[in-house]
Design an enzyme around this catalytic site. Structure first.
Site, PDB file in Angstrom:
ATOM      1  N   CYS A 161      18.835 -43.856  69.903  1.00 43.36           N
ATOM      2  CA  CYS A 161      18.188 -45.039  69.319  1.00 43.36           C
ATOM      3  C   CYS A 161      17.886 -46.067  70.404  1.00 43.36           C
ATOM      4  O   CYS A 161      18.767 -46.826  70.817  1.00 43.36           O
ATOM      5  CB  CYS A 161      19.074 -45.645  68.232  1.00 43.36           C
TER       6      CYS A 161
ATOM      7  N   CYS B 232      18.386 -49.685  69.364  1.00 42.43           N
ATOM      8  CA  CYS B 232      19.793 -50.112  69.314  1.00 42.43           C
ATOM      9  C   CYS B 232      20.353 -50.313  70.719  1.00 42.43           C
ATOM     10  O   CYS B 232      21.087 -51.265  70.979  1.00 42.43           O
ATOM     11  CB  CYS B 232      20.674 -49.069  68.627  1.00 42.43           C
ATOM     12  N   ASP B 233      20.064 -49.399  71.610  1.00 41.22           N
ATOM     13  CA  ASP B 233      20.808 -49.338  72.875  1.00 41.22           C
ATOM     14  C   ASP B 233      19.991 -49.633  74.128  1.00 41.22           C
ATOM     15  O   ASP B 233      20.560 -49.753  75.212  1.00 41.22           O
ATOM     16  CB  ASP B 233      21.451 -47.939  73.016  1.00 41.22           C
TER      17      ASP B 233
END
Ligand code: NDP
Length: 313
Positions: free
Chosen positions: A138, A141-142
């Site tokens: 992701c 997300c990261d």
């Protein structure tokens, strides 16, 4: 077989399921939740979650799921471990079989079984996924953790193209590994990739090993035409080769697209079966965020509440 009847059954325990539980419990629907194979869902596989509103310092993914579970239980959600193996949506009372040995019937069912990212299946990929050392599925997300660093991303579909361009805004360089000599992504997405200066596309390349001790420091790749191997220095490795919604048990009952995403009635969480609602990634191939899953979990509980009230009229 042991049987039990409940008013509101929630299947799955990610942010969608827990949010549905919080709302359903506060509406006195006495929800019963079966957690499924991976209690807490995909967020239990991530490290820091920095994009969920309300956590100014960020929150560790597994901790966030514990908080959500505690919140659902504070309002008397009955959270149970168990895996739904079969459903029967023939009648107005919906039947599900848990762990192949218990029948639960419910007036309303909220599906929040989520989706699972597909992985390459390399040993080293597993190691760095488990220790949070630099492998992610992701980018949204990261990606932030790899600012001004070199990263590698695998995939050639719209997700990979989108994630590569997202990463390119943050990272120094993005190397994209495409296993064929063509993209699968739409032309528009391909143009976005090829027009981004710091994205380099390596066609006919596959990752064979992610290198590093505790954290990623490189990726071994092979040119599948020449068999030549090289090592790309990188601190992050992103996999964007698709997701699979966890909806196999609903096949034949619920309307789905060809991949298995449940089709909800637009602007609601209703499915083609009255009293069965869907929330989170099981129906979402576009956004797939914890906060959007939580939002649709809330909607599903409100839709279920209205449906149950209509039965009493
Ligand atoms: P897709 O299934 O479309 O693409 C997966 C990609 O991963 C393919 O290019 C495939 O390669 C590659 N791949 C699969 N397995 C491997 C492997 N083991 N090693 C290397 N590469 C591999 O998934 P997406 O998540 O990209 O998209 C899913 C759906 O969501 C699509 O319909 C897409 O259009 C849609 N979507 C739309 C977006 C938008 O419109 N903004 C954004 C994101 C998704 P190969 O081509 O060689 O098979």
């Amino acid at each position: 077989m042991e049987t039990e009847h409940v008013k509101c059954l929630i299947i799955g325990s990610g942010p969608a399921g827990y949010t549905a539980a919080i709302y359903a419990a506060r509406a006195d629907l006495h929800p019963v939740m079966y957690e499924g194979m991976q209690p807490g869902g995909q967020l239990t596989e991530t490290t820091d979650v920095d994009n969920f509103p309300g956590y100014p310092e960020g929150i560790n993914g597994p901790q966030m799921m514990i908080d959500l579970r505690n919140q659902a239980e504070r309002f008397d959600t009955d959270v149970r471990s168990g895996w739904v193996t079969e459903v029967d949506f023939t009648g107005p009372i919906h039947k599900v079989i848990v762990d192949g040995k218990k029948e639960v019937t419910a007036d309303a069912v909220i599906i929040s079984t989520g989706a699972s990212a597909k992985w390459l299946g390399l040993e080293s990929e597993k190691k760095f996924r488990e220790n949070g050392g630099g492998v992610s599925a992701c980018a949204v997300c990261d990606g932030f953790f790899y600012r001004n660093q070199d990263v590698v991303i695998v995939g050639a579909g719209d997700s990979a193209a989108e994630e590569a361009t997202y990463l390119a805004k943050l990272c120094k360089t993005v190397t994209m590994l495409v296993r064929k000599d063509v993209f699968r992504a739409s032309k528009a997405m391909q143009h976005r990739v090829t027009n981004t200066k710091n994205i380099k596309v390596l066609y006919n390349h596959e990752a064979t090993e992610i290198l590093g001790d505790e954290t990623v420091d490189g990726v071994r790749v092979i040119n599948n035409q020449t068999q030549e191997e090289t090592v790309l220095p990188a601190t992050g490795f992103f996999v964007a080769i698709g997701h699979k919604p966890n909806t196999d048990i609903f096949k034949g009952w619920l309307d789905m697209d060809e991949v298995g995403y449940v089709q909800n009635v637009p602007d609601s969480t209703k499915t083609n079966i009255k009293g069965v609602f869907v929330s989170g990634d099981a129906a979402d191939k576009e956004y797939r965020q914890a906060v959007t899953a939580a939002g649709t979990g809330c909607m599903a509980a409100l839709d279920a509440e209205r449906y149950l009230a209509s039965l009493e009229d």
